[in-house]
Design an enzyme around this catalytic site. Structure first.
Site, PDB file in Angstrom:
ATOM      1  N   SER A 141      23.229  37.540  48.570  1.00  0.00           N
ATOM      2  CA  SER A 141      22.874  36.843  49.798  1.00  0.00           C
ATOM      3  C   SER A 141      21.439  36.355  49.690  1.00  0.00           C
ATOM      4  O   SER A 141      20.599  37.012  49.069  1.00  0.00           O
ATOM      5  CB  SER A 141      23.019  37.771  51.013  1.00  0.00           C
ATOM      6  OG  SER A 141      22.618  37.120  52.205  1.00  0.00           O
ATOM      7  N   CYS A 142      21.174  35.186  50.280  1.00  0.00           N
ATOM      8  CA  CYS A 142      19.807  34.669  50.348  1.00  0.00           C
ATOM      9  C   CYS A 142      19.576  34.135  51.756  1.00  0.00           C
ATOM     10  O   CYS A 142      20.527  33.946  52.517  1.00  0.00           O
ATOM     11  CB  CYS A 142      19.579  33.592  49.290  1.00  0.00           C
ATOM     12  SG  CYS A 142      20.509  32.068  49.558  1.00  0.00           S
TER      13      CYS A 142
END
Length: 593
Positions: free
Chosen positions: A119-120
């Site tokens: 995830s970013c």
């Protein structure tokens, strides 16, 4: 010349996938090969490879880490590659595929099972680049891996309970906060996305070597955590979505309630009047009431919608929740707004089809806009006014409750809090009481918290007074149960109830129901929905404090006495079938403590 196939699964990198497909075609012509390329982008598939085409092929290239449907190529020797490698040197990839017997190295018998989450902050590029890096590295090292991506349009390839349970290690490569509650007891290694992108092989090796158990705790706490996890896993459908909203709402209610209580302690119960402007008490009241409590219903609605429709549902849900507060529909209106926003946005997401290059507009523009319009108009013109009227009637009835009706409500709330200790019945009573705080109805909350403290406290007292009813292990765990009880963690009683439910649960319900009835009968009010005994010393947080403490003590003692009556001595129970002998030694045979 060889007949080759390629399958590209690129997730949100649809443009790069098309470029890679064209690069493979040109490289095949240059090398004298024939190639058919299938491109998979989410649910869309371009140039689907038929069974006849697969039967004639001599090699296949699998590109990316998404759904490749590789079972179709069981008779071929697949070569794996990431998207960047294909774009950089497509001819090298095709030479590997055209070699006789070419294949990715098979996973050795000692290969490990890995689950991962990437995830970013934006949920676009780095999320999927990290997933590819981990996927390719783990496969090259001979491990089995499943990667869940938490991108801008929500979670994809979500890990199942079975996959998490069977995994040897959990790898989190994320630049955002990832919920780790699913991985209690598993070996977890956390990193950013850059190591996964730059050197996925090294990251996987570090994860296998350095991962540490998540949520390690004392034996009773482990059992409590396991009980919570089991109950959470059983939550499905609307109940799960409601509980997600309640869990995100609680910090606003707790913080707002505590700030209001402190403001009252500093400036009195009229601290909110304009004559007190400029004082610290007035400022704290503004923060707690005008900000903390004002966000309670929007947070409830927003995260109900988030649970249903993921990130695109947050804005419509919170806007609907804000409207519910504005028109007087309160927490009931917030719940309805959350479900309208969630299911409505999810429906729009499934129905609206855009060109791949425009897909990025859906989660940040199209879905929030249309979902907010749908939810807002529904709240203003359809459900808002009737719900506001119903809440006003409920509030008036609850505020006017006296005598036997108040006692009956207290009995019901107390029994529900103790029935399943964190399960659906408990949470229903707690959500009801918590939601009413926003309508300035505080008596159900007082009954719910006191009744929720009684089960672990009553068990802790019983292990001290009636030791012959408990095993040595249970008596030792009684100390931890007491700590959980004073902190209002009802789940501290779960391990004891699980061992002897037919005797323990009725005992807990008797004491908790009595506590709830006494609390309602004396009109005790609680303005903070959590905290256990630690909020009792705060002035004005609890009204009728003396009677409230008496209710808590009476319920605890009655629970202990009921356990004494219903539970049999351990030596007698050992003779009954179905009991674990290691837990049922006579007290005299166990070491002193």
């Amino acid at each position: 010349m060889a007949n080759l196939l390629a399958v590209i699964a690129a997730g949100d990198r649809s443009t790069q996938a098309l470029l890679a497909a064209e690069a493979l075609r040109k490289a095949a012509v240059g090398l004298g090969h024939r190639i058919e390329v299938e491109v998979r982008s989410g649910p869309d598939v371009r140039n689907l490879l038929t069974t006849a085409v697969i039967r004639q092929a001599q090699g296949v290239v699998l590109v990316g880490s998404g759904e490749l449907d590789e079972e179709r190529f069981s008779g071929l020797a697949p070569v794996t590659a990431d998207l960047d490698a294909v774009l950089a040197d497509p001819q090298a990839v095709l030479r590997r595929a055209a070699e006789p017997g070419a294949a990715a190295a098979p996973a050795p018998a000692a290969g490990r099972r890995i689950v991962a989450i990437t995830s970013c902050p934006t949920g676009i590029a780095h999320t999927f680049m990290a997933a590819e890096g981990i996927q390719q590295a783990a496969t090259a090292l001979g491990h089995r891996i499943r990667v869940e991506t938490q991108g801008s349009v929500g979670a994809r390839d979500t890990l199942t309970e079975e996959e998490i349970r069977d995994a040897d290690v959990v790898l989190i490569a994320a630049d955002t906060q990832v919920d780790l509650s699913r991985f209690a007891g598993k070996r977890v290694f956390q990193s950013g996305t850059k190591p996964a992108i730059n050197d996925g092989r090294a990251l996987v090796e570090r994860a296998l070597a350095e991962a540490r158990p998540h949520g390690a705790a004392a034996p009773l706490a482990d059992a409590v955590a396991a009980g919570k996890a089991e109950r959470a896993a059983q939550r499905t459908g609307p109940y799960k979505h409601l509980m997600t909203g309640v869990s995100f709402m609680l910090p606003f209610v707790v913080t707002g309630g505590l700030l209001i209580a402190i403001a009252f302690a500093l400036g009195g119960i009229y601290v909110y009047e304009d004559s007190n402007q400029g004082t610290l008490g007035y400022a704290l009241f503004q923060i707690g009431a005008k900000a903390g409590f004002a966000l309670m219903v929007p947070a409830l609605a927003g995260y109900i919608a988030f649970s249903i429709a993921d990130r695109p549902g947050i804005a419509p849900g919170m806007i609907g929740g804000m409207l519910a507060g504005t028109i007087g529909a309160g927490f009931i209106g917030g719940i309805i707004a959350g479900f309208i926003a969630g299911y409505g946005t999810d429906w729009l997401n499934r129905r609206i089809k855009l060109h791949r290059n425009l897909e990025g507009l859906k989660p940040v523009l199209i879905l929030p806009l249309l979902g907010s319009l749908l939810t807002g108009l529904a709240m203003l013109y359809v459900v808002g006014t009737p719900v506001a009227q119903a809440l006003a009637l409920l509030t008036a009835w609850l505020k006017g409750m006296q005598g036997s009706s108040a006692v009956l409500l207290g009995l019901l709330i107390g029994a529900m809090m103790a029935f399943d200790m964190g399960g659906p019945v408990n949470k229903a009573a707690y959500a009801f009481a918590t939601g009413l705080i926003g309508s300035q109805v505080y008596t159900p909350m007082a009954a719910a918290m006191a009744a929720g403290m009684v089960p672990p406290l009553g068990i802790a007292l019983a292990t001290r007074l009636f030791a012959d009813r408990f095993t040595h292990e249970e008596r030792e765990a009684g100390n931890a149960a007491a700590v959980l009880g004073i902190a209002f963690i009802t789940e501290g009683a779960i391990p004891f109830a699980a061992r002897d439910p037919l005797r323990v649960i009725p005992s807990l319900m008797i004491g908790a129901a009595l506590t709830g009835a006494i609390s309602m009968a004396i009109g005790a009010e609680l303005k903070v929905p959590h905290g256990g005994i630690f909020v009792l010393p705060i002035p004005n947080a609890v009204t009728h404090l003396g009677g409230y403490v008496v209710a808590l003590i009476v319920g605890t003692v009655v629970t202990a006495l009921a356990l004494r009556i219903l539970k049999k001595p351990v030596a007698q129970a050992a003779a009954q079938p179905g009991r674990a002998p290691q837990d049922l030694k006579p007290v005299a045979d166990q070491p002193a403590h």
